[in-house]
Design a protein around this motif. Structure first.
Motif, PDB file in Angstrom:
ATOM      1  N   GLU A  12      -3.526 -19.775   4.112  1.00 25.24           N
ATOM      2  CA  GLU A  12      -2.052 -19.771   4.181  1.00 25.24           C
ATOM      3  C   GLU A  12      -1.650 -20.483   5.460  1.00 25.24           C
ATOM      4  O   GLU A  12      -2.031 -20.051   6.518  1.00 25.24           O
ATOM      5  N   GLN A  44      -7.627  -4.784   6.232  1.00 24.46           N
ATOM      6  CA  GLN A  44      -7.292  -3.796   5.207  1.00 24.46           C
ATOM      7  C   GLN A  44      -8.357  -3.809   4.099  1.00 24.46           C
ATOM      8  O   GLN A  44      -8.808  -2.781   3.642  1.00 24.46           O
ATOM      9  N   GLU A  50      -4.933   0.008   8.441  1.00 25.37           N
ATOM     10  CA  GLU A  50      -5.107   1.151   7.531  1.00 25.37           C
ATOM     11  C   GLU A  50      -6.558   1.603   7.398  1.00 25.37           C
ATOM     12  O   GLU A  50      -7.104   1.672   6.298  1.00 25.37           O
ATOM     13  N   GLY A  92       1.933  -3.096  -2.381  1.00 25.82           N
ATOM     14  CA  GLY A  92       1.193  -2.013  -3.020  1.00 25.82           C
ATOM     15  C   GLY A  92       2.107  -1.015  -3.714  1.00 25.82           C
ATOM     16  O   GLY A  92       1.852  -0.606  -4.846  1.00 25.82           O
TER      17      GLY A  92
HETATM   18  N1  LIG Z   1      -0.023 -14.697   1.778  1.00 26.49           N
HETATM   19  C1  LIG Z   1       1.224 -14.325   1.443  1.00 26.49           C
HETATM   20  N2  LIG Z   1       1.986 -15.093   0.637  1.00 26.49           N
HETATM   21  C2  LIG Z   1       3.237 -14.715   0.304  1.00 26.49           C
HETATM   22  N3  LIG Z   1       3.808 -13.587   0.713  1.00 26.49           N
HETATM   23  C3  LIG Z   1       3.108 -12.772   1.509  1.00 26.49           C
HETATM   24  C4  LIG Z   1       1.773 -13.098   1.912  1.00 26.49           C
HETATM   25  N4  LIG Z   1       1.311 -12.119   2.706  1.00 26.49           N
HETATM   26  C5  LIG Z   1       2.301 -11.215   2.795  1.00 26.49           C
HETATM   27  N5  LIG Z   1       3.388 -11.612   2.084  1.00 26.49           N
HETATM   28  C6  LIG Z   1       4.649 -10.883   1.977  1.00 26.49           C
HETATM   29  O1  LIG Z   1       5.107 -10.600   3.284  1.00 26.49           O
HETATM   30  C7  LIG Z   1       5.662  -9.290   3.347  1.00 26.49           C
HETATM   31  C8  LIG Z   1       4.951  -8.494   4.404  1.00 26.49           C
HETATM   32  O2  LIG Z   1       3.659  -8.186   3.915  1.00 26.49           O
HETATM   33  P1  LIG Z   1       2.582  -7.381   4.747  1.00 26.49           P
HETATM   34  O3  LIG Z   1       1.309  -7.454   3.988  1.00 26.49           O
HETATM   35  O4  LIG Z   1       2.574  -7.845   6.149  1.00 26.49           O
HETATM   36  O5  LIG Z   1       3.176  -5.906   4.687  1.00 26.49           O
HETATM   37  P2  LIG Z   1       2.541  -4.567   5.241  1.00 26.49           P
HETATM   38  O6  LIG Z   1       3.533  -4.012   6.186  1.00 26.49           O
HETATM   39  O7  LIG Z   1       1.179  -4.777   5.748  1.00 26.49           O
HETATM   40  O8  LIG Z   1       2.526  -3.678   3.932  1.00 26.49           O
HETATM   41  P3  LIG Z   1       1.431  -2.596   3.410  1.00 26.49           P
HETATM   42  O9  LIG Z   1       1.811  -1.314   4.071  1.00 26.49           O
HETATM   43  O10 LIG Z   1       1.691  -2.528   1.948  1.00 26.49           O
HETATM   44  O11 LIG Z   1       0.088  -3.077   3.766  1.00 26.49           O
HETATM   45  C9  LIG Z   1       5.549  -8.710   1.958  1.00 26.49           C
HETATM   46  O12 LIG Z   1       6.787  -8.869   1.303  1.00 26.49           O
HETATM   47  C10 LIG Z   1       4.492  -9.538   1.299  1.00 26.49           C
HETATM   48  O13 LIG Z   1       4.705  -9.622  -0.100  1.00 26.49           O
END
Ligand SMILES: Nc1ncnc2c1ncn2[C@@H]1O[C@H](COP(=O)(O)OP(=O)(O)OP(=O)(O)O)[C@@H](O)[C@H]1O
Ligand SMILES: [Mg+2]
Lengths: 316, 504
Positions: free
Chosen positions: A316, B88, B166, B401
């Motif tokens: 990415e 994770q 996590e 998730g």
């Molecule tokens: N590689 C990616 N491509 C597109 N969108 C992404 C990507 N990675 C994360 N996102 C989006 O960015 C946002 C933040 O995601 P992130 O994984 O950082 O959340 P998180 O706080 O870690 O959530 P969780 O508690 O579910 O792990 C989300 O809306 C997710 O769908």
């Protein structure tokens, strides 16, 4: 009398087995490394063909110019063109992330086209195939019975079995490059997170692998035949793809696969000559391929493909 | 805190397409502290940490490590400035040994001296007090052991900042305790830790400070000592939250819906995984199956949804024999399942709408052709009903998730199944989503469904179940009403101490 004839037959068979196995071993190791990095290179058939042609063309022209090491120049040329095709495959599959089947078949079509075109351009359309004086065979056991003729082989055959094979094993299992290679093919995310440059490892591996494929092709034109014809590779590249699976991506098992195919191929040639029964010779020609398929069907079940097989890596 | 900052992330901005995952976030980590990063699913926690570790590139913003501006373009750069990350989803190569995984990408010279490497790994394992078996293959290790390998891998690279995304989501209570002890000890040795978790009680126990992210923005940093779980929850969702409550634990008098009689089954290796399992679940009852992971729970769920063969015994739904009839007939008999691994029960590349129809495609086809319009309407209806943050055409893999779990929930519950087999329903979900999922399960219970809840989270079982069964090495240790179950007693049963010795 019959016993003696049988011994001669066996000795000839074993010697020929090693000869036939040589190009397969080079190319199979090349493909094996490539696949271990997570990339399937279906360009193998074309790269072998191009290697055979470039090696032959350079050797023939150098011989005309009376350059002493013309065969080595040819081999060097094959290696260079192999490296280039490997890098091209890497550009498509690693950098652009193109579907690997498509990219590989594209490389095969391109390489085949280039070789045929080059062949027409350089050698014209004469009815006699051009030929060169090929590599000589080394007879390290001299006139000794049995051992002498079996081990009367090309230098490249010795290189394949005595140098390449142990080297390939050592590199894969006992060096940092090998560890990185295996990780990249198994779980590129993990390798990346551990600080491995996934792209670089794949580029290097694809280039090296393709160079080995080209050497395999050049062995046919520069050593075994001393000539080049459009049918020179005759599907050996595809056989190597199968041998890699048969080998479960392990160099030592790859050697057994190459020897098995080589053995059946050599046997088939002899059976044809014997003119035993009236089985059409096409059957004998097909025999090694049938055996490959059978061996694959037996050994190829439940094989564990590299974890990242066919998958491009993106961060990415 | 008055200690110097180990990490300063300033104005970190990151977009994925039109979605702003990190909106000018500031984040400061002190030397020698354990700092929690909290936030709902999709708040941007993982994204922020992946930027710190060089797995993503911020569109703008800067990172300062120990007072010096750092350019982190790849994990290699992050490792070089002393940052390590336990992701994770574990970043290990399963067919390789522990040693190979630890030294990967962090070696000198060309040739590997395996003996020397094993020795060094053993040495590091000793030094940091993280027990690992250097020569074991990672694929043979349990989740807890794998995590230790990941931690040691970071420490082996001389990390003085450890990011843990996590880490406890996959651990059982005892392993969590071990992990916390290790982290506590490492912190005293000067390690700084960023700890991501959805479990507020863990955050309260282990951390010094908490930073909350909400919708990609920093919603504030507080000292753990001077905050409380309700305050943290409020910061996360921006409103008050209420825990779900089970309506009176009346011993269910409904008729028996799901019945297992002396069921046995084998695991993938052909070894006995389930022995003589006898269970009954009544209408309107939640039976909680507690146990340490790997004691047959997975196999039991598979036996019940028809994807694993029963070798002995019988399974009945409302007196219908469904033993070994296959998943399709099991489903037709009114069994709905919410499997343990939500990523495996959806097709990542298909849309939300397609995934919602997946188990009942026949109802959306006419003469073998998928009817797009009914598919879409169906999806729209469920999305509205279950408040899923997605549109029907989104590929399911782009969902968080929590939203993915809601899709699965919608797909199953929509059919009002008489039996619901649900495994680890809230693993990895944030407070809000957890509350939602639990609420839905209780709603089904009210409607009279018989629910088998398989969970490694004892709190979850205690909160939802009417009756609790404990499984150990494929056997039911004891079955007791939830009212009579104490954590300590359950803990003993889960570790294989028989009921009569517990002194019931
Ligand atoms: N590689 C990616 N491509 C597109 N969108 C992404 C990507 N990675 C994360 N996102 C989006 O960015 C946002 C933040 O995601 P992130 O994984 O950082 O959340 P998180 O706080 O870690 O959530 P969780 O508690 O579910 O792990 C989300 O809306 C997710 O769908
Ligand atoms: Mg996350």
């Amino acid at each position: 009398m019959i016993e003696a004839a049988f011994v001669t037959f066996l000795v000839g068979l074993l010697g020929a087995t090693l000869r036939v196995a040589t190009p397969l071993l080079f190319a199979t190791i090349g493909e094996l490394y490539t696949e271990r990095s997570g990339v399937l290179n279906l360009g193998i058939e074309g790269i072998m063909f191009l290697g055979a042609f470039v090696g032959f063309a350079i050797a023939a022209k150098s011989a005309e110019a009376e350059l002493a090491g013309y065969l080595w120049l040819g081999l060097g040329g094959a290696i260079v063109v192999g490296l280039i095709m490997g890098l091209l495959m890497a550009f498509f599959s690693v950098t652009l992330g193109v579907n690997q089947h498509v990219a590989g078949l594209g490389i095969t079509l391109l390489s085949t086209g280039l070789a045929l075109f080059g062949f027409r351009m350089i050698f014209g359309q004469s009815s006699v195939l051009p030929s060169i004086e090929p590599f000589a065979q080394l007879s390290i056991f001299g006139d000794l019975p049995i051992l002498g003729p079996i081990f009367e082989q090309y230098l490249l055959t010795y290189v394949a079995f005595i140098v390449l094979l142990p080297l390939a094993w050592w590199l894969l299992y006992r060096t940092n490059y090998g560890l990185e290679l295996r990780s990249v093919g198994e779980n590129p995310e993990a390798a990346d997170a551990a600080g491995v440059n996934v792209f670089r490892v794949r580029y290097i591996t694809l280039a090296l692998g393709a160079a080995l494929m080209a050497i395999g092709g050049a062995f046919l034109s520069l050593a075994q035949l001393g000539a080049f014809s459009p049918g020179i590779i005759a599907g050996r590249g595809w056989v190597c793809i199968a041998l890699v699976i048969f080998a479960k991506w392990d160099p030592i098992r790859a050697m057994w696969g190459a020897l098995l195919f080589g053995g059946v191929f050599a046997l088939q040639l002899r059976l044809q000559l014997l003119d035993l029964v009236d089985i059409p010779f096409e059957f004998f020609l097909a025999l090694p391929y049938l055996v490959t398929i059978a061996a694959l069907a037996l050994a190829g079940r439940n094989v564990a493909y590299p974890g990242a097989y066919l998958k491009a890596y993106r961060r990415e | 805190m008055d200690r110097p900052n180990a990490i300063e992330m300033r104005h970190i901005y990151k977009r994925f397409g039109s979605l702003v995952a990190s909106d000018h976030v500031n984040f400061m980590l002190c030397q020698g502290e354990i700092h929690a990063l909290l936030g709902e699913n999709g708040a941007g926690k993982t994204t922020l940490m992946r930027i710190l570790y060089g797995l993503y590139h911020a569109d703008s913003g800067e990172i300062v490590v120990n007072g010096q501006a750092a350019e982190i373009k790849s994990p290699k750069d992050a490792i070089a400035v002393g940052i390590g990350m336990v992701t994770q989803h574990f970043a290990l190569v399963p067919p390789l040994t522990v040693t190979e995984n630890i030294i990967l990408g962090y070696t000198d010279g060309f040739q590997i001296n395996l003996n020397e490497a094993h020795r060094r790994v053993a040495e590091a394992s000793e030094k940091f007090g993280i027990p690992v078996e250097p020569k074991a293959l990672v694929k043979d290790l349990s989740v807890g052991q794998r995590q230790r390998v990941e931690i040691l891998k970071a420490l082996y690279r001389n990390a003085n900042v450890l990011i843990m995304d996590e880490p406890t989501a996959v651990l059982v209570p005892q392993e969590v305790e071990q992990l916390f002890e290790s982290l506590e000890r490492l912190r005293r040795q000067g390690l700084s830790v960023i700890f991501i978790s959805h479990k507020l009680n863990e955050v309260m126990t282990i951390t010094d400070r908490v930073t909350v992210l909400r919708l990609g923005e920093n919603a504030g940093t507080v000292e753990t000592q001077s905050t409380s779980p309700p305050e943290l929850a409020r910061m996360m969702v921006g409103r008050e939250t209420f825990g779900v409550t089970k309506t009176a634990g009346k011993p269910s008098q409904g008729k028996i819906v799901l019945e297992l009689a002396q069921v046995a089954a084998l695991d993938n290796k052909g070894l006995p995984a389930l022995k003589n399992i006898t269970l009954q679940v009544r209408a309107g009852e939640i039976l909680g199956l507690a146990g340490v992971s790997g004691n047959g729970q997975t196999e039991l769920a598979q036996v019940l949804d028809g994807t694993r063969l029963v070798t002995a015994g019988q399974i009945k739904v409302l007196n219908h024999d469904i033993t070994n009839v296959g998943p399709e007939k099991v489903m037709a008999a009114g069994v709905g399942r919410i499997p343990e691994d939500r990523h495996e029960s959806v097709v990542a590349e298909l849309s939300v709408a397609q995934n919602m129809a997946l188990e009942h495609l026949d109802e959306f086809t006419r003469q073998g052709v998928l009817n797009k319009k009914t598919l879409l309407e169906h999806a729209k209806k469920l999305i509205a009903e279950y408040q899923i943050k997605a549109s029907p055409g989104d590929k399911i893999r782009t969902l968080s998730g929590g939203n993915m779990q809601k899709v699965i929930l919608a797909r199953v519950l929509e059919r009002n199944p008489q039996v619901i087999i649900v495994a680890q329903p809230t693993r990895g979900l944030d407070v809000g989503a957890t509350e939602y999922v639990r609420g839905k399960l209780l709603e089904q219970r009210r409607k009279g469904a018989a629910i088998l809840l398989i969970s490694e989270d004892l709190d979850e079982i205690l909160e939802l179940a009417d009756t609790i069964a404990v499984i150990y090495e494929g056997e039911i240790m004891d079955i007791l009403p939830a009212a009579a179950a104490e954590t300590e007693r359950l803990g003993l049963l889960m570790s294989g101490v028989k009921a009569d010795k517990v002194g019931a």
